[in-house]
Write a protein that holds these residues in place. Structure first.
Motif, mmCIF file in Angstrom:
data_model
loop_
_atom_site.group_PDB
_atom_site.id
_atom_site.type_symbol
_atom_site.label_atom_id
_atom_site.label_comp_id
_atom_site.label_asym_id
_atom_site.label_seq_id
_atom_site.Cartn_x
_atom_site.Cartn_y
_atom_site.Cartn_z
ATOM 1 N N SER A 52 50.498 46.399 41.524
ATOM 2 C CA SER A 52 49.564 46.143 42.858
ATOM 3 C C SER A 52 49.856 46.082 43.845
ATOM 4 O O SER A 52 50.069 45.084 44.955
ATOM 5 C CB SER A 52 48.705 44.758 42.197
ATOM 6 N N ARG A 81 43.370 47.853 44.990
ATOM 7 C CA ARG A 81 43.721 47.103 44.365
ATOM 8 C C ARG A 81 42.689 46.424 43.326
ATOM 9 O O ARG A 81 42.667 46.850 42.306
ATOM 10 C CB ARG A 81 43.783 45.347 44.700
ATOM 11 N N LYS A 82 41.222 46.754 44.036
ATOM 12 C CA LYS A 82 40.174 46.052 42.986
ATOM 13 C C LYS A 82 40.083 47.553 42.263
ATOM 14 O O LYS A 82 39.637 47.345 40.765
ATOM 15 C CB LYS A 82 38.699 46.353 44.002
ATOM 16 N N TYR A 131 41.918 48.014 39.454
ATOM 17 C CA TYR A 131 42.064 46.202 38.524
ATOM 18 C C TYR A 131 40.399 47.283 37.130
ATOM 19 O O TYR A 131 40.868 47.193 36.325
ATOM 20 C CB TYR A 131 41.404 45.473 39.166
ATOM 21 N N ASP A 132 39.908 47.957 38.676
ATOM 22 C CA ASP A 132 38.474 48.297 37.336
ATOM 23 C C ASP A 132 39.452 49.322 36.756
ATOM 24 O O ASP A 132 38.769 49.863 35.292
ATOM 25 C CB ASP A 132 37.501 49.024 38.457
ATOM 26 N N ARG A 158 40.635 48.292 33.500
ATOM 27 C CA ARG A 158 39.698 47.734 32.554
ATOM 28 C C ARG A 158 38.858 48.449 31.885
ATOM 29 O O ARG A 158 38.789 48.308 30.827
ATOM 30 C CB ARG A 158 38.732 46.788 33.395
ATOM 31 N N ASP A 187 46.496 39.334 39.046
ATOM 32 C CA ASP A 187 46.576 40.505 38.698
ATOM 33 C C ASP A 187 47.341 39.994 36.945
ATOM 34 O O ASP A 187 45.717 39.620 35.882
ATOM 35 C CB ASP A 187 47.897 40.940 38.190
ATOM 36 N N LYS A 213 42.830 37.814 36.812
ATOM 37 C CA LYS A 213 42.131 38.701 36.488
ATOM 38 C C LYS A 213 41.955 39.688 35.437
ATOM 39 O O LYS A 213 40.899 40.545 34.894
ATOM 40 C CB LYS A 213 41.459 39.340 37.523
ATOM 41 N N LEU A 214 43.246 40.008 34.804
ATOM 42 C CA LEU A 214 43.352 41.224 34.582
ATOM 43 C C LEU A 214 43.695 40.948 33.261
ATOM 44 O O LEU A 214 42.985 41.620 31.695
ATOM 45 C CB LEU A 214 43.480 42.182 34.334
#
Length: 314
Positions: A165, A173-174, A177-178, A181, A199, A202-203
């Protein structure tokens, strides 16, 4: 290696001219997890990931990926891993689609199979509408998303991302992340290095904290935060903080650590809100010019300070 372990690192060290970039690091990554290496720039994270990607040879220690030794089975390992380097590796005068086609041919893809895979990845990273624009006109986040797509062309089972990121806008960034995931939900094992708290928080299923080449903690986010307990962090920005004031604050009951860094005082203590008024009075009475005070509940930054005595360097 345990039955569900896909990557094992045992006693890994890497030395350059007497300097140990990685110092006796050991950990195991479970199949199907998102594993984070968190630490400041220069902590040794990129060196570790370079060894795992078969780009560097270790000075000592052993690394296996899916049962394959990195020193003896590099070609086989490279077939099952995807690597997203920290530096963007794209041809800026080509479009995103042309970049993907170039790398796809290196992986041996062609014809309809190649076209379908490129279309699928462009959709995955959210850049179908910009696929035929030159990469030189992309934002930093868009370039990084195409870089991720390149690493996925050959359907790897394991994905390495080095600072994924860095330099990206919130929207990208979102999306990154998506994407991570989604890949993980499909069964992909992911290893990422980062100095960004967000980072890791959330991950990652588990987080290894690295500093100065050493592994200093490894657990889930909840497990790591339990190490801090009820500690709070007070950040004070002030001018002309006398040493006497620092000494007085250090002696306050339940104050665990006090550090000064270019006019910023960081105080680690238990039940910070109850002690805040007394700390402010001490600073004001000493003649310090207080500009701002911020109190934070335990997070990864608090933990890093707790473990190392310093704030996480950016």
């Amino acid at each position: 290696m345990t039955d569900d372990g896909v990557i094992t690192v045992e006693g890994l060290s890497k030395q350059y001219d007497g300097f140990k970039a990685v110092d006796d690091v050991s950990f195991e990554i479970k199949r199907g997890e998102i594993f984070g290496l968190l630490g400041p720039n220069g902590a040794g994270k990129s060196t570790i990931i370079s060894i795992l990607c078969c780009l560097l040879e270790p000075t000592s220690g052993k690394v296996t990926i899916d049962g394959l030794d990195v020193e003896n089975n590099a070609a086989d390992i490279k077939r099952i891993i995807g690597v997203v380097p920290q530096e963007i590796s794209l041809y800026y005068t080509l479009t995103a689609r042309e970049n993907l086609a170039f790398y796809a041919k290196i992986y041996g893809l062609s014809g309809k199979e190649m076209k379908n895979r490129i279309d699928e990845l462009l959709e995955m990273v959210g850049l179908t509408a910009r696929a035929d624009d030159r990469v030189e006109g992309y934002s930093g986040g868009m370039k990084r998303r195409i870089n991720i797509a390149v690493a996925l062309l050959h359907n790897p089972r394991i994905l390495f991302l080095d600072e994924p990121s860095t330099g990206v806008d919130p929207q990208s960034r979102k999306r990154i992340y998506d994407t991570i995931r989604d890949l993980n939900r499909q069964g992909m094992t992911v290893l990422l290095t980062t100095h960004q708290m967000e980072d890791a928080e959330k991950l990652c299923h588990r987080i290894a904290i690295v500093d100065k080449g050493k592994l200093i903690a490894l657990d889930s986010l909840d497990g790591l935060l339990k190490m801090v307990g009820e500690t709070d962090i007070v950040h004070v920005t002030a001018k002309e903080i006398p040493t006497e004031a620092v000494d007085i604050i250090k002696k306050i009951d339940k104050v665990q650590k006090v550090s000064l860094d270019e006019g910023n005082m960081t105080i680690q203590l238990v039940h910070g809100r109850e002690l805040l008024a007394g700390i402010i009075d001490t600073l004001m009475d000493s003649g310090a010019k207080v500009e701002s005070i911020q109190i934070k509940e335990p997070d990864l930054e608090t933990l890093f300070l707790h473990l190392t005595g310093t704030r996480l360097r950016r």
